[in-house]
Write an enzyme that holds these catalytic residues in place. Structure first.
Site, PDB file in Angstrom:
ATOM      1  N   LYS A 274     -10.685   1.697 -16.096  1.00 34.22           N
ATOM      2  CA  LYS A 274     -11.293   0.432 -15.661  1.00 34.22           C
ATOM      3  C   LYS A 274     -11.741  -0.421 -16.852  1.00 34.22           C
ATOM      4  O   LYS A 274     -11.742  -1.647 -16.768  1.00 34.22           O
ATOM      5  CB  LYS A 274     -12.457   0.711 -14.704  1.00 34.22           C
ATOM      6  CG  LYS A 274     -12.012   1.281 -13.345  1.00 34.22           C
ATOM      7  CD  LYS A 274     -11.190   0.284 -12.534  1.00 34.22           C
ATOM      8  CE  LYS A 274     -10.921   0.782 -11.120  1.00 34.22           C
ATOM      9  NZ  LYS A 274     -10.147  -0.197 -10.319  1.00 34.22           N
TER      10      LYS A 274
ATOM     11  N   ASP B 266       4.338   3.826  -3.875  1.00 35.57           N
ATOM     12  CA  ASP B 266       3.405   4.117  -4.959  1.00 35.57           C
ATOM     13  C   ASP B 266       3.598   3.088  -6.071  1.00 35.57           C
ATOM     14  O   ASP B 266       4.620   3.090  -6.762  1.00 35.57           O
ATOM     15  CB  ASP B 266       3.670   5.541  -5.475  1.00 35.57           C
ATOM     16  CG  ASP B 266       2.689   5.957  -6.554  1.00 35.57           C
ATOM     17  OD1 ASP B 266       2.019   5.077  -7.153  1.00 35.57           O
ATOM     18  OD2 ASP B 266       2.594   7.167  -6.818  1.00 35.57           O
TER      19      ASP B 266
ATOM     20  N   ASP C 196       0.847  -1.194   0.000  1.00 36.87           N
ATOM     21  CA  ASP C 196       0.000   0.000   0.000  1.00 36.87           C
ATOM     22  C   ASP C 196       0.884   1.247   0.000  1.00 36.87           C
ATOM     23  O   ASP C 196       2.023   1.235   0.478  1.00 36.87           O
ATOM     24  CB  ASP C 196      -0.929   0.022   1.225  1.00 36.87           C
ATOM     25  CG  ASP C 196      -2.173   0.882   0.994  1.00 36.87           C
ATOM     26  OD1 ASP C 196      -3.259   0.294   0.802  1.00 36.87           O
ATOM     27  OD2 ASP C 196      -2.051   2.125   0.970  1.00 36.87           O
TER      28      ASP C 196
ATOM     29  N   ASN D 119      -5.482  -4.704  -6.663  1.00 37.01           N
ATOM     30  CA  ASN D 119      -6.692  -4.051  -6.157  1.00 37.01           C
ATOM     31  C   ASN D 119      -6.555  -2.538  -5.987  1.00 37.01           C
ATOM     32  O   ASN D 119      -7.552  -1.818  -6.076  1.00 37.01           O
ATOM     33  CB  ASN D 119      -7.066  -4.696  -4.814  1.00 37.01           C
ATOM     34  CG  ASN D 119      -8.072  -3.888  -4.045  1.00 37.01           C
ATOM     35  OD1 ASN D 119      -9.267  -3.910  -4.332  1.00 37.01           O
ATOM     36  ND2 ASN D 119      -7.598  -3.116  -3.062  1.00 37.01           N
TER      37      ASN D 119
ATOM     38  N   TYR E 273     -11.645   7.541 -15.112  1.00 37.90           N
ATOM     39  CA  TYR E 273     -11.804   6.295 -14.341  1.00 37.90           C
ATOM     40  C   TYR E 273     -12.449   5.222 -15.211  1.00 37.90           C
ATOM     41  O   TYR E 273     -12.029   4.064 -15.203  1.00 37.90           O
ATOM     42  CB  TYR E 273     -12.658   6.588 -13.108  1.00 37.90           C
ATOM     43  CG  TYR E 273     -12.842   5.439 -12.131  1.00 37.90           C
ATOM     44  CD1 TYR E 273     -11.921   5.215 -11.114  1.00 37.90           C
ATOM     45  CD2 TYR E 273     -13.958   4.605 -12.200  1.00 37.90           C
ATOM     46  CE1 TYR E 273     -12.105   4.176 -10.190  1.00 37.90           C
ATOM     47  CE2 TYR E 273     -14.153   3.573 -11.292  1.00 37.90           C
ATOM     48  CZ  TYR E 273     -13.225   3.360 -10.286  1.00 37.90           C
ATOM     49  OH  TYR E 273     -13.416   2.347  -9.367  1.00 37.90           O
TER      50      TYR E 273
HETATM   51  N1  LIG Z   1     -15.520   1.484  -3.137  1.00 38.14           N
HETATM   52  C1  LIG Z   1     -16.225   1.364  -4.273  1.00 38.14           C
HETATM   53  O1  LIG Z   1     -17.428   1.720  -4.343  1.00 38.14           O
HETATM   54  C2  LIG Z   1     -15.588   0.763  -5.500  1.00 38.14           C
HETATM   55  C3  LIG Z   1     -16.394   0.488  -6.603  1.00 38.14           C
HETATM   56  C4  LIG Z   1     -15.823  -0.068  -7.740  1.00 38.14           C
HETATM   57  C5  LIG Z   1     -14.464  -0.347  -7.767  1.00 38.14           C
HETATM   58  N2  LIG Z   1     -13.689  -0.062  -6.687  1.00 38.14           N
HETATM   59  C6  LIG Z   1     -12.251  -0.364  -6.772  1.00 38.14           C
HETATM   60  O2  LIG Z   1     -11.857  -1.104  -5.641  1.00 38.14           O
HETATM   61  C7  LIG Z   1     -10.454  -0.923  -5.442  1.00 38.14           C
HETATM   62  C8  LIG Z   1     -10.190  -0.671  -3.970  1.00 38.14           C
HETATM   63  O3  LIG Z   1     -10.824   0.540  -3.613  1.00 38.14           O
HETATM   64  P1  LIG Z   1     -11.481   0.795  -2.176  1.00 38.14           P
HETATM   65  O4  LIG Z   1     -12.875   1.175  -2.415  1.00 38.14           O
HETATM   66  O5  LIG Z   1     -11.167  -0.311  -1.262  1.00 38.14           O
HETATM   67  O6  LIG Z   1     -10.698   2.137  -1.788  1.00 38.14           O
HETATM   68  P2  LIG Z   1      -9.863   2.589  -0.503  1.00 38.14           P
HETATM   69  O7  LIG Z   1      -9.496   4.003  -0.772  1.00 38.14           O
HETATM   70  O8  LIG Z   1     -10.594   2.232   0.743  1.00 38.14           O
HETATM   71  O9  LIG Z   1      -8.560   1.674  -0.569  1.00 38.14           O
HETATM   72  C9  LIG Z   1      -7.609   1.810  -1.616  1.00 38.14           C
HETATM   73  C10 LIG Z   1      -6.220   1.559  -1.077  1.00 38.14           C
HETATM   74  O10 LIG Z   1      -5.310   1.653  -2.185  1.00 38.14           O
HETATM   75  C11 LIG Z   1      -4.183   2.400  -1.791  1.00 38.14           C
HETATM   76  N3  LIG Z   1      -3.576   3.041  -2.957  1.00 38.14           N
HETATM   77  C12 LIG Z   1      -4.124   4.037  -3.708  1.00 38.14           C
HETATM   78  N4  LIG Z   1      -3.263   4.402  -4.663  1.00 38.14           N
HETATM   79  C13 LIG Z   1      -2.156   3.635  -4.513  1.00 38.14           C
HETATM   80  C14 LIG Z   1      -0.914   3.568  -5.192  1.00 38.14           C
HETATM   81  N5  LIG Z   1      -0.618   4.371  -6.214  1.00 38.14           N
HETATM   82  N6  LIG Z   1       0.000   2.660  -4.764  1.00 38.14           N
HETATM   83  C15 LIG Z   1      -0.270   1.849  -3.711  1.00 38.14           C
HETATM   84  N7  LIG Z   1      -1.426   1.872  -3.030  1.00 38.14           N
HETATM   85  C16 LIG Z   1      -2.357   2.759  -3.431  1.00 38.14           C
HETATM   86  C17 LIG Z   1      -4.721   3.414  -0.792  1.00 38.14           C
HETATM   87  O11 LIG Z   1      -3.678   3.893   0.059  1.00 38.14           O
HETATM   88  C18 LIG Z   1      -5.777   2.600  -0.051  1.00 38.14           C
HETATM   89  O12 LIG Z   1      -5.263   1.967   1.104  1.00 38.14           O
HETATM   90  C19 LIG Z   1     -10.040   0.208  -6.378  1.00 38.14           C
HETATM   91  O13 LIG Z   1      -9.397  -0.324  -7.515  1.00 38.14           O
HETATM   92  C20 LIG Z   1     -11.357   0.848  -6.768  1.00 38.14           C
HETATM   93  O14 LIG Z   1     -11.296   1.460  -8.025  1.00 38.14           O
HETATM   94  C21 LIG Z   1     -14.221   0.483  -5.544  1.00 38.14           C
END
Ligand SMILES: NC(=O)c1ccc[n+]([C@@H]2O[C@H](COP(=O)([O-])OP(=O)(O)OC[C@H]3O[C@@H](n4cnc5c(N)ncnc54)[C@H](O)[C@@H]3O)[C@@H](O)[C@H]2O)c1
Length: 254
Positions: free
Chosen positions: A162, A65, A39, A92, A158
């Site tokens: 995606k 990153d 992360d 993820n 986005y």
């Molecule tokens: N939450 C939703 O409604 C939703 C819907 C569709 C898709 N998603 C996808 O699910 C995945 C997880 O998202 P989430 O909702 O758990 O979000 P979140 O923000 O709770 O968690 C995302 C994590 O990724 C880490 N992160 C972000 N950019 C990074 C980078 N460049 N390098 C390393 N780590 C990085 C962040 O620090 C965070 O801990 C994402 O790909 C998001 O697009 C989420």
């Protein structure tokens, strides 16, 4: 799925410090996998690794990153040298855009979204594949999105990133199907995590998307996504590859 399905497997989970990634890391560890927690947020990663160790599991962390190749390489080295290999890769980590529509997308938003949500999963997959191919086995799961399936779930950048992930899943699944590698994705609908945008941030967003938001349905818990990811990652899904699995309470069926 029985707990033993993941016993002894080595798994990388990106974005594992929060939300869906955290739930997935905990779920895989409960199933018996050793987990590399990757992360951007070092403290969050350590906290999740600490939770896994407190339950008797094995976890390592890499903070950085993932849109940089050297961080992806560090993750792969940590998994191969620290855990002993890579059986499962969960790509993820991701960020949201500002819901801007095509004419309003700034260069900064476009570059960053494509970099984090599409290029980073490619960089890590490319780096991890040699270790998987050497052992003749590997399961890669991507967190795609409702925005992988339709044009009305987020902003343009986005949505493009995606949609691109779907191509990465399908091409990887086909190119390596004879060599023991599976590639799949979950496509979450609305999920209760800290990922969010201020809907007032872009005048083009709410105006363009507002009519569609009513279809979203029930918001999922991160654990519901983790269950689907763990299934795709495991041998229980041994003949599933190239699939994009909506986990969205029927949103994509509307
Ligand atoms: N939450 C939703 O409604 C939703 C819907 C569709 C898709 N998603 C996808 O699910 C995945 C997880 O998202 P989430 O909702 O758990 O979000 P979140 O923000 O709770 O968690 C995302 C994590 O990724 C880490 N992160 C972000 N950019 C990074 C980078 N460049 N390098 C390393 N780590 C990085 C962040 O620090 C965070 O801990 C994402 O790909 C998001 O697009 C989420």
């Amino acid at each position: 799925m029985t707990e033993s399905v993941l016993d002894g497997r080595n798994a990388i989970v990106t974005g594992a410090g929060a939300g869906i990634g955290r739930a997935t890391a905990l779920r895989l560890a409960t199933g018996g996998a050793r987990v590399l927690v990757a992360d951007l947020d070092a403290e969050a990663a350590e906290n999740v690794a600490g939770e896994i160790r407190a339950s008797g599991g094995t976890a390592l962390t890499v903070a950085g990153d993932l849109s940089h190749q050297e961080v992806a390489d560090e993750v792969v080295s940590a998994a191969t040298e620290g855990l002993g290999g890579i059986d499962i890769l969960v790509n993820n980590a991701g960020i949201m855009d500002d819901l801007s529509a095509t004419a309003d997308v700034s260069d900064a938003v476009w570059e960053r979204l494509l970099r984090v949500d599409l290029t980073a999963p490619f960089l890590l997959t490319r780096a991890a594949l040699p270790a998987m191919l050497e052992q003749g086995r590997g399961s890669i799961v991507f967190t795609a999105s409702e925005a992988s399936l339709r044009g009305s779930a987020s902003g343009t950048a986005y949505t493009v990133a995606k949609h691109g992930l779907v191509g990465l899943v399908r091409s990887t699944a086909v190119m390596y199907r004879e060599r023991g590698i599976r590639a799949n994705a979950v496509a979450p609908g609305g999920t209760a995590t800290s990922i969010s945008v201020d809907p007032t941030g872009s005048p083009a967003g709410p105006t363009a998307l507002g009519n569609y938001a009513a279809n979203i349905g029930r918001v999922a818990e991160p654990s519901e996504l983790a269950a689907a990811i763990a299934f795709l990652a495991s041998d229980a899904a041994s003949n599933i590859s190239g699939a994009i699995l909506p986990v969205d309470n029927g949103w994509s069926a509307v």
